[in-house]
Design a protein around this motif. Structure first.
Motif, mmCIF file in Angstrom:
data_model
loop_
_atom_site.group_PDB
_atom_site.id
_atom_site.type_symbol
_atom_site.label_atom_id
_atom_site.label_comp_id
_atom_site.label_asym_id
_atom_site.label_seq_id
_atom_site.Cartn_x
_atom_site.Cartn_y
_atom_site.Cartn_z
ATOM 1 N N LYS A 148 0.817 -1.211 0.000
ATOM 2 C CA LYS A 148 0.000 0.000 0.000
ATOM 3 C C LYS A 148 0.851 1.262 0.000
ATOM 4 O O LYS A 148 0.488 2.268 -0.616
ATOM 5 N N ARG A 149 2.023 1.209 0.664
ATOM 6 C CA ARG A 149 2.793 2.425 0.879
ATOM 7 C C ARG A 149 4.230 2.399 0.365
ATOM 8 O O ARG A 149 4.850 3.451 0.234
ATOM 9 N N HIS A 150 4.753 1.217 0.089
ATOM 10 C CA HIS A 150 6.185 1.158 -0.183
ATOM 11 C C HIS A 150 6.570 0.563 -1.539
ATOM 12 O O HIS A 150 7.575 0.956 -2.113
ATOM 13 N N ILE A 151 5.793 -0.401 -2.037
ATOM 14 C CA ILE A 151 6.117 -1.004 -3.332
ATOM 15 C C ILE A 151 4.879 -0.984 -4.222
ATOM 16 O O ILE A 151 3.828 -1.507 -3.848
ATOM 17 N N SER A 152 5.026 -0.389 -5.396
ATOM 18 C CA SER A 152 3.969 -0.468 -6.396
ATOM 19 C C SER A 152 4.411 -1.434 -7.485
ATOM 20 O O SER A 152 5.612 -1.629 -7.712
ATOM 21 N N HIS A 153 3.435 -2.029 -8.150
ATOM 22 C CA HIS A 153 3.761 -3.087 -9.104
ATOM 23 C C HIS A 153 2.854 -2.987 -10.320
ATOM 24 O O HIS A 153 1.629 -2.954 -10.188
ATOM 25 N N LEU A 154 3.458 -2.933 -11.476
ATOM 26 C CA LEU A 154 2.725 -3.050 -12.734
ATOM 27 C C LEU A 154 2.867 -4.492 -13.198
ATOM 28 O O LEU A 154 3.944 -4.920 -13.617
ATOM 29 N N PHE A 155 1.800 -5.268 -13.071
ATOM 30 C CA PHE A 155 1.829 -6.684 -13.414
ATOM 31 C C PHE A 155 1.957 -6.880 -14.917
ATOM 32 O O PHE A 155 1.347 -6.154 -15.706
ATOM 33 N N GLN A 156 2.713 -7.887 -15.304
ATOM 34 C CA GLN A 156 2.802 -8.227 -16.722
ATOM 35 C C GLN A 156 1.420 -8.566 -17.283
ATOM 36 O O GLN A 156 1.075 -8.172 -18.391
ATOM 37 N N GLU A 157 0.639 -9.318 -16.511
ATOM 38 C CA GLU A 157 -0.700 -9.715 -16.964
ATOM 39 C C GLU A 157 -1.760 -8.665 -16.630
ATOM 40 O O GLU A 157 -2.944 -8.879 -16.852
ATOM 41 N N MET A 195 -0.584 1.120 -15.855
ATOM 42 C CA MET A 195 0.481 1.991 -15.373
ATOM 43 C C MET A 195 -0.090 3.138 -14.546
ATOM 44 O O MET A 195 0.419 3.458 -13.461
ATOM 45 N N MET A 196 -1.152 3.762 -15.036
ATOM 46 C CA MET A 196 -1.763 4.852 -14.275
ATOM 47 C C MET A 196 -2.222 4.369 -12.903
ATOM 48 O O MET A 196 -2.020 5.045 -11.891
ATOM 49 N N ARG A 197 -2.829 3.196 -12.869
ATOM 50 C CA ARG A 197 -3.272 2.642 -11.589
ATOM 51 C C ARG A 197 -2.074 2.430 -10.662
ATOM 52 O O ARG A 197 -2.142 2.753 -9.470
ATOM 53 N N ALA A 198 -0.965 1.928 -11.194
ATOM 54 C CA ALA A 198 0.218 1.659 -10.370
ATOM 55 C C ALA A 198 0.795 2.936 -9.767
ATOM 56 O O ALA A 198 1.440 2.891 -8.706
ATOM 57 N N LEU A 199 0.572 4.061 -10.427
ATOM 58 C CA LEU A 199 1.136 5.323 -9.953
ATOM 59 C C LEU A 199 0.237 6.039 -8.957
ATOM 60 O O LEU A 199 0.627 7.079 -8.426
ATOM 61 N N CYS A 200 -0.926 5.487 -8.698
ATOM 62 C CA CYS A 200 -1.874 6.137 -7.779
ATOM 63 C C CYS A 200 -1.641 5.699 -6.331
ATOM 64 O O CYS A 200 -2.586 5.327 -5.621
ATOM 65 N N GLN A 201 -0.404 5.735 -5.897
ATOM 66 C CA GLN A 201 -0.082 5.388 -4.521
ATOM 67 C C GLN A 201 1.323 5.875 -4.189
ATOM 68 O O GLN A 201 2.146 6.081 -5.083
ATOM 69 N N PRO A 248 6.508 -3.555 -19.047
ATOM 70 C CA PRO A 248 5.452 -2.539 -19.127
ATOM 71 C C PRO A 248 5.069 -2.089 -20.522
ATOM 72 O O PRO A 248 3.991 -1.529 -20.713
ATOM 73 N N ILE A 249 5.927 -2.315 -21.530
ATOM 74 C CA ILE A 249 5.654 -1.746 -22.865
ATOM 75 C C ILE A 249 5.650 -2.810 -23.954
ATOM 76 O O ILE A 249 5.869 -2.493 -25.122
ATOM 77 N N SER A 250 5.371 -4.042 -23.607
ATOM 78 C CA SER A 250 5.459 -5.135 -24.582
ATOM 79 C C SER A 250 4.545 -4.944 -25.780
ATOM 80 O O SER A 250 4.814 -5.466 -26.865
ATOM 81 N N HIS A 251 3.448 -4.181 -25.614
ATOM 82 C CA HIS A 251 2.492 -3.989 -26.713
ATOM 83 C C HIS A 251 2.342 -2.515 -27.097
ATOM 84 O O HIS A 251 1.324 -2.123 -27.654
ATOM 85 N N ILE A 289 6.467 8.067 -23.718
ATOM 86 C CA ILE A 289 5.611 8.879 -22.852
ATOM 87 C C ILE A 289 5.360 8.165 -21.521
ATOM 88 O O ILE A 289 5.426 8.779 -20.450
ATOM 89 N N MET A 290 5.098 6.868 -21.585
ATOM 90 C CA MET A 290 4.837 6.134 -20.360
ATOM 91 C C MET A 290 6.079 6.126 -19.470
ATOM 92 O O MET A 290 5.987 6.257 -18.250
ATOM 93 N N GLY A 291 7.247 5.977 -20.097
ATOM 94 C CA GLY A 291 8.482 6.025 -19.328
ATOM 95 C C GLY A 291 8.689 7.373 -18.661
ATOM 96 O O GLY A 291 9.112 7.453 -17.497
ATOM 97 N N GLU A 292 8.382 8.443 -19.382
ATOM 98 C CA GLU A 292 8.534 9.787 -18.823
ATOM 99 C C GLU A 292 7.599 10.005 -17.645
ATOM 100 O O GLU A 292 7.997 10.588 -16.625
ATOM 101 N N ILE A 293 6.358 9.545 -17.774
ATOM 102 C CA ILE A 293 5.390 9.693 -16.679
ATOM 103 C C ILE A 293 5.849 8.908 -15.451
ATOM 104 O O ILE A 293 5.833 9.416 -14.320
ATOM 105 N N MET A 294 6.267 7.671 -15.669
ATOM 106 C CA MET A 294 6.709 6.831 -14.554
ATOM 107 C C MET A 294 7.931 7.432 -13.865
ATOM 108 O O MET A 294 7.990 7.500 -12.622
#
Length: 214
Positions: free
Chosen positions: A85-94, A152-158, A168-171, A179-184
């Motif tokens: 919740k507070r220390h590790i965010s994760h963008l799942f491959q799936e 990615m947006m969801r992962a950044l909301c914490q 994160p960018i396979s597709h 752009i996604m890299g810059e935001i992250m």
């Protein structure tokens, strides 16, 4: 949290392998807050397993995974809840999005828990990522690349000390990848966070400080 450490970690499934040439498995590896890492892997070398160990979803390994010298094998469920919740965010491959919900609803699932971002900020991200017209679209009807941007947006909301982005960018095309890299990276810099990106091929074009071969 200042660092993630892997000490002689080896998945049980690899225990009998004698041809293991990894810069992660059976090594002493430290990921420090505020730094940028790439973990490159071939298919079947344990990339998703690595992510699961760091996030505490799996524990089928020898060795130790530690957060600031605390052995995570001793964590209780409540400890992991607080960590995620507070220390590790994760963008799942799936991705793990809810197909029956809209793109915005998927992002808001986390943001309503954390209250970390304003709706205006989230809408700005949608616009920057070229999916402003998908805010109210059901995720199940979006392409995988569009879904990656939502995830990615969801992962950044914490708040986070580290973000783990699993392929994160396979597709995504090069422009949306950039752009996604810059935001992250902007979010990570603002939080002084560490970034760990994994890839089995195409990866974000970032100034990685250290590249590990899994």
């Amino acid at each position: 949290m200042e660092k993630i450490q892997l000490h002689s970690v080896l998945p049980q499934v690899f225990a009998q392998r004698e041809d293991l040439h990894s810069e992660i498995w059976k090594q002493d590896v430290t990921f420090e807050k505020g730094h940028l890492y790439l973990v490159e892997a071939e298919s079947g070398s344990g990339k998703s397993t690595f992510c699961s160990y760091v996030l505490g979803y799996r524990h089928d390994y020898s060795g130790s995974v530690m957060f600031d010298n605390d052995v995570t094998a001793n964590y209780k469920v409540s400890d992991w809840v607080e960590m995620r919740k507070r220390h590790i965010s994760h963008l799942f491959q799936e991705l793990r999005l809810f197909p029956e919900l809209t793109a915005m609803e998927n992002v808001e699932i986390k943001n309503k828990i954390t209250g970390f971002k304003s709706r205006e900020q989230i809408l700005q991200w949608f616009d920057m990522l070229g999916i402003a017209d998908k805010v109210d679209a059901k995720v199940g009807k979006m392409s995988f690349g569009q879904q990656q941007r939502v995830a990615m947006m969801r992962a950044l909301c914490q708040p986070f000390d580290f973000i783990l982005a699993d392929e994160p960018i396979s597709h995504l095309d090069d422009n949306n990848s950039r752009i996604m890299g810059e935001i992250m990276m902007k979010e990570a810099k603002e939080q002084g966070a560490g970034v760990i990106v994994t890839s089995i091929g195409k990866h974000m074009d970032l100034n990685y400080e250290h590249i590990f071969r899994l």
